[in-house]
Design a protein around this motif. Structure first.
Motif, short mmCIF file in Angstrom:
data_model
loop_
_atom_site.label_atom_id
_atom_site.label_comp_id
_atom_site.label_asym_id
_atom_site.label_seq_id
_atom_site.Cartn_x
_atom_site.Cartn_y
_atom_site.Cartn_z
N TRP A 159 22.65 -7.46 -5.52
CA TRP A 159 22.89 -6.39 -4.55
C TRP A 159 21.94 -6.51 -3.36
O TRP A 159 22.35 -6.28 -2.22
CB TRP A 159 22.76 -5.00 -5.20
CG TRP A 159 21.38 -4.66 -5.68
CD1 TRP A 159 20.88 -4.83 -6.94
CD2 TRP A 159 20.31 -4.11 -4.90
NE1 TRP A 159 19.57 -4.43 -6.98
CE2 TRP A 159 19.19 -3.97 -5.75
CE3 TRP A 159 20.19 -3.72 -3.57
CZ2 TRP A 159 17.97 -3.46 -5.30
CZ3 TRP A 159 18.97 -3.21 -3.13
CH2 TRP A 159 17.88 -3.08 -4.00
N PHE A 160 20.68 -6.89 -3.60
CA PHE A 160 19.73 -7.04 -2.50
C PHE A 160 20.10 -8.23 -1.62
O PHE A 160 20.05 -8.15 -0.39
CB PHE A 160 18.30 -7.19 -3.01
CG PHE A 160 17.33 -7.45 -1.88
CD1 PHE A 160 16.96 -6.42 -1.03
CD2 PHE A 160 16.81 -8.71 -1.66
CE1 PHE A 160 16.09 -6.65 0.02
CE2 PHE A 160 15.94 -8.95 -0.62
CZ PHE A 160 15.58 -7.92 0.23
N LEU A 192 10.37 -7.70 -12.83
CA LEU A 192 9.69 -6.41 -12.96
C LEU A 192 9.97 -5.46 -11.79
O LEU A 192 9.74 -4.26 -11.90
CB LEU A 192 8.17 -6.61 -13.08
CG LEU A 192 7.67 -7.46 -14.25
CD1 LEU A 192 6.17 -7.72 -14.12
CD2 LEU A 192 8.00 -6.76 -15.56
N PHE A 193 10.46 -6.00 -10.69
CA PHE A 193 10.67 -5.20 -9.49
C PHE A 193 11.89 -4.30 -9.63
O PHE A 193 12.91 -4.71 -10.16
CB PHE A 193 10.81 -6.10 -8.27
CG PHE A 193 9.52 -6.71 -7.81
CD1 PHE A 193 8.89 -6.24 -6.68
CD2 PHE A 193 8.92 -7.74 -8.51
CE1 PHE A 193 7.69 -6.79 -6.25
CE2 PHE A 193 7.73 -8.30 -8.10
CZ PHE A 193 7.11 -7.82 -6.96
N GLU A 194 11.75 -3.07 -9.13
CA GLU A 194 12.85 -2.10 -9.13
C GLU A 194 13.42 -2.00 -7.72
O GLU A 194 12.88 -2.59 -6.78
CB GLU A 194 12.32 -0.75 -9.60
CG GLU A 194 11.76 -0.77 -11.01
CD GLU A 194 11.06 0.52 -11.38
OE1 GLU A 194 10.99 1.45 -10.55
OE2 GLU A 194 10.57 0.60 -12.51
N ALA A 195 14.47 -1.20 -7.56
CA ALA A 195 15.13 -1.06 -6.26
C ALA A 195 14.17 -0.64 -5.16
O ALA A 195 14.25 -1.14 -4.03
CB ALA A 195 16.28 -0.07 -6.37
N GLN A 196 13.24 0.26 -5.46
CA GLN A 196 12.31 0.75 -4.44
C GLN A 196 11.44 -0.38 -3.87
O GLN A 196 11.01 -0.32 -2.72
CB GLN A 196 11.42 1.83 -5.01
CG GLN A 196 10.48 1.33 -6.10
CD GLN A 196 9.72 2.44 -6.78
OE1 GLN A 196 9.90 3.60 -6.46
NE2 GLN A 196 8.86 2.09 -7.71
N HIS A 197 11.19 -1.39 -4.65
CA HIS A 197 10.35 -2.50 -4.20
C HIS A 197 11.05 -3.41 -3.19
O HIS A 197 10.41 -4.25 -2.57
CB HIS A 197 9.86 -3.32 -5.40
CG HIS A 197 9.02 -2.52 -6.32
ND1 HIS A 197 9.45 -2.14 -7.57
CD2 HIS A 197 7.78 -1.99 -6.18
CE1 HIS A 197 8.51 -1.43 -8.17
NE2 HIS A 197 7.48 -1.32 -7.33
N SER A 239 0.83 -1.21 0.00
CA SER A 239 0.00 0.00 0.00
C SER A 239 0.86 1.26 0.00
O SER A 239 0.39 2.33 -0.37
CB SER A 239 -0.95 0.00 1.20
OG SER A 239 -0.22 -0.01 2.40
N ILE A 240 2.11 1.15 0.40
CA ILE A 240 3.01 2.32 0.40
C ILE A 240 3.78 2.40 -0.91
O ILE A 240 3.86 3.46 -1.53
CB ILE A 240 3.94 2.27 1.62
CG1 ILE A 240 3.11 2.35 2.90
CG2 ILE A 240 4.96 3.39 1.57
CD1 ILE A 240 3.87 2.10 4.17
N ILE A 241 4.35 1.29 -1.32
CA ILE A 241 5.04 1.21 -2.62
C ILE A 241 4.36 0.08 -3.38
O ILE A 241 4.65 -1.09 -3.16
CB ILE A 241 6.55 0.93 -2.46
CG1 ILE A 241 7.22 2.03 -1.66
CG2 ILE A 241 7.20 0.79 -3.84
CD1 ILE A 241 8.69 1.77 -1.37
N GLY A 296 1.55 -5.74 -13.49
CA GLY A 296 1.73 -7.09 -13.99
C GLY A 296 2.40 -8.03 -13.01
O GLY A 296 2.51 -9.22 -13.28
N ALA A 297 2.86 -7.51 -11.87
CA ALA A 297 3.52 -8.36 -10.88
C ALA A 297 2.48 -9.06 -10.02
O ALA A 297 1.50 -8.47 -9.61
CB ALA A 297 4.45 -7.53 -10.01
N ASP A 298 2.71 -10.32 -9.79
CA ASP A 298 1.82 -11.11 -8.94
C ASP A 298 2.57 -11.45 -7.65
O ASP A 298 3.44 -12.31 -7.64
CB ASP A 298 1.41 -12.40 -9.66
CG ASP A 298 0.58 -13.32 -8.78
OD1 ASP A 298 0.02 -12.85 -7.77
OD2 ASP A 298 0.48 -14.51 -9.13
#
Length: 137
Positions: A112-113, A53-58, A31-33, A38-40
């Motif tokens: 990196w994550f 599909l996920f970016e760094a913010q996710h 709900s915040i990010i 298309g991501a499940d």
């Protein structure tokens, strides 16, 4: 209360409290990010196939969930334990680190994550929790 029983209950309480914090943060993260279009993220299979599909913010909230969950679990254990508070707090860090390793092996994530998560979210947070809760007398 028997010290061994109290220490055992402190460890279980730390695992439960840390897991609750971890899950609550994960649950509010969408709900915040919001996840990418298309991501499940409802199933492990869906996450595996759409992780690209996920970016760094996710990855911010998963890291925070792991770090804060470990911190609160270790702090809870250190506060409730009869003795060996530092060792038991680090046991909580190791327990959550093991969960993090399983997670990294189960879900593909950027290197990196994986490195940041495994190096900074578990043992350092347990150490910080014990430093803040176990003052020298």
């Amino acid at each position: 209360m028997n010290p061994v029983l109290r220490n055992t209950l402190a460890v279980f309480a730390g695992i439960i409290v840390g897991s609750i914090f971890n899950m609550c943060i994960i649950l509010i993260s969408g709900s915040i990010i919001p996840p990418p279009k298309g991501a499940d993220n409802t199933t492990m299979e869906g996450l595996k196939t759409t992780m690209h599909l996920f970016e760094a913010q996710h990855f911010l909230f998963p890291f925070l969930a792991h770090a804060i969950g470990t911190f609160t679990g270790a702090a809870t254990t250190a506060l409730l334990a009869f003795n060996h508070k530092k060792k038991l707090a680090l046991v909580i860090g190791a327990f959550f680190l093991l969960g993090g390793i399983v997670s990294v092996c189960s879900l593909p994530s950027p290197m990196w994550f994986t490195v940041v998560d495994l190096l900074f979210a578990y043992i350092p947070m347990a150490y910080l929790a014990l430093k803040l809760t176990c003052k020298k007398r």
